[in-house]
Design an enzyme around this catalytic site. Structure first.
Site, PDB file in Angstrom:
ATOM      1  N   ASP A   1     109.731  35.626  37.574  1.00 41.19           N
ATOM      2  CA  ASP A   1     111.051  35.400  36.654  1.00 41.19           C
ATOM      3  C   ASP A   1     111.524  36.845  36.596  1.00 41.19           C
ATOM      4  O   ASP A   1     110.796  37.929  36.348  1.00 41.19           O
ATOM      5  CB  ASP A   1     110.617  34.666  35.412  1.00 41.19           C
ATOM      6  CG  ASP A   1     110.213  33.170  35.693  1.00 41.19           C
ATOM      7  OD1 ASP A   1     110.558  32.781  36.751  1.00 41.19           O
ATOM      8  OD2 ASP A   1     109.401  32.524  35.076  1.00 41.19           O
ATOM      9  N   ARG A   2     112.819  36.674  36.004  1.00 35.70           N
ATOM     10  CA  ARG A   2     113.574  38.247  35.743  1.00 35.70           C
ATOM     11  C   ARG A   2     112.587  38.949  34.515  1.00 35.70           C
ATOM     12  O   ARG A   2     112.536  40.109  34.663  1.00 35.70           O
ATOM     13  CB  ARG A   2     114.753  37.990  35.403  1.00 35.70           C
ATOM     14  CG  ARG A   2     115.851  39.149  35.038  1.00 35.70           C
ATOM     15  CD  ARG A   2     117.114  38.709  34.969  1.00 35.70           C
ATOM     16  NE  ARG A   2     118.081  39.933  34.582  1.00 35.70           N
ATOM     17  CZ  ARG A   2     119.162  39.786  34.448  1.00 35.70           C
ATOM     18  NH1 ARG A   2     120.082  38.760  34.559  1.00 35.70           N
ATOM     19  NH2 ARG A   2     120.000  41.089  34.209  1.00 35.70           N
TER      20      ARG A   2
END
Length: 321
Positions: free
Chosen positions: A148-149
């Site tokens: 995930d970012r």
């Protein structure tokens, strides 16, 4: 070529895109359909690729297929016309340098910082993989998995098709060990606990991807080990035994222990409190990875230390406790 009204030579109009067909060989067998299309349709926005899949314009063996479908040797893939962006619309990707944890002829492991997407799409022009390709023109570089970012830590990139296929198979079979550190809200009860709630992926009306615990979802398994207590907060290790979207985040939140700083599944008040202290990210870090080498089978262990912001926060919590 006719002169333009201003006396300059005008360029001919670009050729209209047409339907293409690809027969999958052993080099692409095992790859996800969406990843294959992104590689073949370089320059086409990911949103267009996924729209073509959802609408049924992309066909595998004359039938519809899901984005996560794993291609098989001999599959025939139909790719509809997709127009590339005009040169004036293209945005240059700046070459990116990321801390290298390991590299050989088969693979590359980098330590991804929080706040950086692993690839472009969903409002992000480019990510780690595009920046690596810009920094290493001519090399084959393909993501093995995703983070995930807002998650930091170990990210694997394949440098050979054979290595990519082997690593994808390892991920599908839950081979190796992927361990994360997370700071959660609450006093974690058990020293070690297995979370096995099935997870269902869905889209909000605005198109945002979300995941929830749902009996209709896919099987998911996370092993959580307590590392340290801070009264109202706990540092835990989460080991992935499956690789579902947002798995650790949703498993912990559904158990009543959301991750500090998680804007999708955590409480806003906690995120605001820690942001006021100067901690403006989600506390989830992919810190340790144990896998066999994709070509030789030799055991490999990679580690990425906690980022400085996470270490400072833990020191502050220890002092307060």
């Amino acid at each position: 070529m006719r002169p333009s009204p201003k006396g300059k030579l005008s360029s001919p109009p670009p050729a209209a895109p047409s339907v293409r067909f690809f027969q999958i060989d052993a080099n692409h067998a095992g790859q996800r359909l969406d990843n294959f299309l992104v590689g073949v349709c370089k320059g086409v926005p990911k949103s267009h690729v996924y729209k073509a899949i959802r609408s049924g314009q992309v066909r595998v063996n004359k039938g519809r297929a899901q984005a996560e479908y794993r291609l098989e040797d001999g599959d025939l893939v139909r790719i509809p016309p997709m127009r590339l962006p005009q040169p004036s619309q293209a945005r240059a990707v700046p070459p990116g340098q990321f801390p290298i944890v390991f590299e050989d002829d088969a693979m590359l492991v980098v330590d991804k910082p929080a706040g950086v997407a692993v690839h472009g799409g969903s409002g992000v022009s480019f990510g780690v993989i595009e920046q690596l390709r810009a920094a290493r023109p001519g090399e084959m570089l393909e993501l093995v998995h995703r983070l995930d970012r807002e998650t930091s830590g170990l990210l694997m990139v394949a440098k050979q098709r054979k290595a990519l296929v082997a690593l994808h198979q390892l991920m599908r079979e839950s081979g190796g060990r992927k361990m994360y550190q997370a700071l959660v809200v609450g006093d974690w009860v058990n020293d070690r606990q297995h979370l096995r709630q099935p997870l269902f992926k869905w889209l909000t009306p605005s198109g945002e991807r979300r995941v929830r615990v749902d009996p209709e979802g896919k099987p998911a398994h996370t092993i959580v080990t307590l590392l340290e207590r801070f009264g109202d907060y706990s540092l835990v290790q989460a080991e992935l035994r499956t690789g579902r979207t947002h798995q650790i985040r949703v498993h912990l939140a559904s158990s009543g222990f959301p991750i500090v700083g998680d804007e999708k599944y955590g409480p806003d008040a906690v995120r605001a409190e820690f942001s006021a202290r100067g901690f403006k990210r989600m506390f989830l870090h992919a810190g340790r990875l144990e896998i066999p080498h994709p070509l030789t089978g030799a055991p490999l262990t990679f580690e990425a230390p906690l980022p400085e912001a996470c270490r400072r926060l833990l020191e502050d919590l220890r002092a307060r406790a």
